[in-house]
Design an enzyme around this catalytic site. Structure first.
Site, short mmCIF file in Angstrom:
data_model
loop_
_atom_site.label_atom_id
_atom_site.label_comp_id
_atom_site.label_asym_id
_atom_site.label_seq_id
_atom_site.Cartn_x
_atom_site.Cartn_y
_atom_site.Cartn_z
N CYS A 1 19.22 -1.47 -24.67
CA CYS A 1 18.65 -1.59 -26.02
C CYS A 1 17.54 -2.63 -26.04
CB CYS A 1 19.74 -1.97 -27.01
SG CYS A 1 21.15 -0.84 -27.04
N THR B 1 13.73 -1.51 -27.23
CA THR B 1 12.72 -1.12 -28.21
C THR B 1 13.26 -1.16 -29.63
OG1 THR B 1 11.60 0.25 -26.63
CG2 THR B 1 11.18 0.72 -28.92
N ILE C 1 17.35 4.93 -28.59
CA ILE C 1 18.22 4.52 -27.50
C ILE C 1 18.97 5.72 -26.93
CG2 ILE C 1 20.11 3.01 -26.79
CD1 ILE C 1 17.46 1.60 -27.64
N GLN D 1 -7.02 35.18 -5.19
CA GLN D 1 -7.46 33.95 -4.56
C GLN D 1 -7.50 32.77 -5.54
OE1 GLN D 1 -11.61 33.38 -3.11
NE2 GLN D 1 -10.65 33.18 -1.09
N MET E 1 0.86 29.94 -14.80
CA MET E 1 0.92 31.02 -13.81
C MET E 1 1.97 32.06 -14.17
SD MET E 1 0.46 29.07 -10.17
CE MET E 1 -1.17 28.54 -9.59
N GLU F 1 8.83 3.84 -19.90
CA GLU F 1 8.73 2.89 -18.78
C GLU F 1 7.34 2.26 -18.72
OE1 GLU F 1 11.22 1.88 -17.04
OE2 GLU F 1 12.63 3.28 -17.90
#
Length: 430
Positions: free
Chosen positions: A174, A176, A207, A328, A387, A413
């Site tokens: 804990c 933030t 959290i 290609q 794709m 992070e």
């Protein structure tokens, strides 16, 4: 209807479908021992995580029993010391394991890994650059166990670490708060000392595990403004005055619950403080570098899985009378994805070694690795979805979940904007 039959490729770990080309083989450069636990982690991801990844996401299931199975293999406290139940492995070993597990479910692996260094938002830089609402730090039993193992006294280590490493109990980190994301040193949650007790008041935001976990490692203000006024307390679920907000609805990472954690006159024994008063910010900072390596490693696993999914899709899917693999343009795209993946992996592993060795350049290398790997791996996953065409946008196909789960890695992070600030500052002050 051969294409419909190929829908069996939509779920499950891609690693077991066909041989992995040597150029992207994640075991290259590893020792025999590292290859062994990498194989264990890949097998666990394929058998215990990938088959359930979609259900955990859709139903927002916190897969407690699966994580406990992982802990039985030693993945609950990977770099916690063995005398309190950890595996005592290196930072590079940890990166290899988290990359492998993430091929099965990135969200669940991130919970297992992240709060190994918890932080969200920029980087504990008291400065400008804070998005208005930062996805917070994730919690994680192994990170919290590492903090207690590293900074706790002997009694604290033996009281908390064994049950966290076995994942009998789970933990949340804990840090933030609603008003302090990037500028973590401005946090307002207070802990007033009265005799042998702290009275804790305030709230934490975003959290991971909040409300579902058993142990809370809390950064709070015991002194004056700024980083030197911050201390670290450990409290347990059931403490009077501890409550939780509503479960947040997220784009990804749905296998781990996220809530606000609220403290209203919570009485916490002084004996639950990690380190000395005023040491909390330093403890949090020391956790940052490893957290960046961990989240970058989770991105690698997702990207590796997506390269294999794209490879398989291009081989099976036909348009204009021939497999997409004969186009290609798509060949070049797949080659670029593979190249980015290997470059990111090398950068992450180099930073992990630097951190393990305690090198002076470790912090900036961890920031570079986190920046490069999370940006490039998100691009790889996103290209793999492209794709797949319209099929990639269906929840029947795993590629879209990897895209949703890795997007937040560029935010937590320490945001990637802050990673750039750290690297630039190092260059200009060097």
């Amino acid at each position: 209807m051969a294409w419909r039959a190929a829908r069996l490729l939509r779920r499950g770990s891609p690693a077991g479908r066909r041989g992995i080309a040597a150029c992207i083989d994640p075991s290259v450069g590893l020792t025999e021992e590292q290859k062994e636990f990498q194989k264990v982690a890949l097998d666990f991801a394929a058998k215990e995580m990938a088959p359930h990844m979609a259900e955990w996401d859709e139903k927002e299931i916190f897969p407690v029993e699966t994580m406990r199975k992982a802990a039985q293999l030693g993945f609950g406290g990977i770099y916690v010391k063995p005398d309190v139940g950890g595996s005592g492995l290196s930072r590079l070993d940890t990166s290899v394991i988290f990359e492998a597990l993430s091929t099965g479910c990135t969200s669940t692996t991130a919970y297992m890994s992240i709060h190994k260094d918890v932080l969200i938002g920029p980087a504990f830089l008291p400065g400008p650059c804070s998005p208005p609402v930062m996805l917070l730090l994730l919690s994680c039993s192994s990170m919290c166990a590492w903090m207690i193992d590293t900074f706790g006294n002997e009694e604290q280590r033996r009281r908390f670490c064994p049950s966290l490493c076995s994942m009998e109990k789970f933990a949340s980190y804990c840090l933030t708060e609603p008003g302090s994301g990037s500028d973590a040193a401005s946090l307002l949650t207070s802990a007033q000392r009265t005799g042998d007790t702290y009275v804790l008041n305030g709230s934490k935001a975003f959290i991971s595990g909040g409300g579902d976990t058993d142990v809370y490692v809390v950064m709070c203000r015991t002194g004056g403004p700024g980083p030197k006024g911050i201390s670290c307390l450990v409290l347990e679920k059931g403490t009077p005055g501890l409550s939780f907000g509503k479960k947040e609805r997220k784009v990804g990472w749905n296998s781990q619950p996220t809530r606000a954690v609220i403290f209203e006159d919570c009485a916490v024994p002084v004996g639950n403080r990690l380190g000395a008063e005023g040491q909390g910010f330093s403890i949090a900072m020391k956790g940052l570098n490893g957290g960046r390596i961990n989240i970058a490693s989770c991105s690698l696993g997702a990207a590796h899985a997506c390269v294999l999914l794209a490879q398989e899709h291009l081989t099976v899917r036909k348009q204009f009378g021939e497999p997409l693999a004969n186009n290609q343009y798509l060949q070049f795209g797949l080659a670029e994805m593979a190249t980015r993946l290997v470059a990111a992996r090398l950068m992450v592993r180099n930073a992990a070694r630097a951190l393990q060795e305690g090198r002076e350049d470790a912090a900036v290398l961890c920031s570079m690795a986190k920046l490069f790997a999370t940006d490039e791996c998100f691009a790889i996953c996103n290209q793999a979805l492209q794709m797949h065409g319209g099929y990639g946008y269906l929840k029947d196909y795993a590629v879209q979940q990897f895209v949703r789960d890795v997007r937040v890695h560029q935010i937590l992070e320490g945001t990637n904007e802050v990673m750039r600030m750290i690297v630039a500052r190092n260059l200009l002050q060097g």
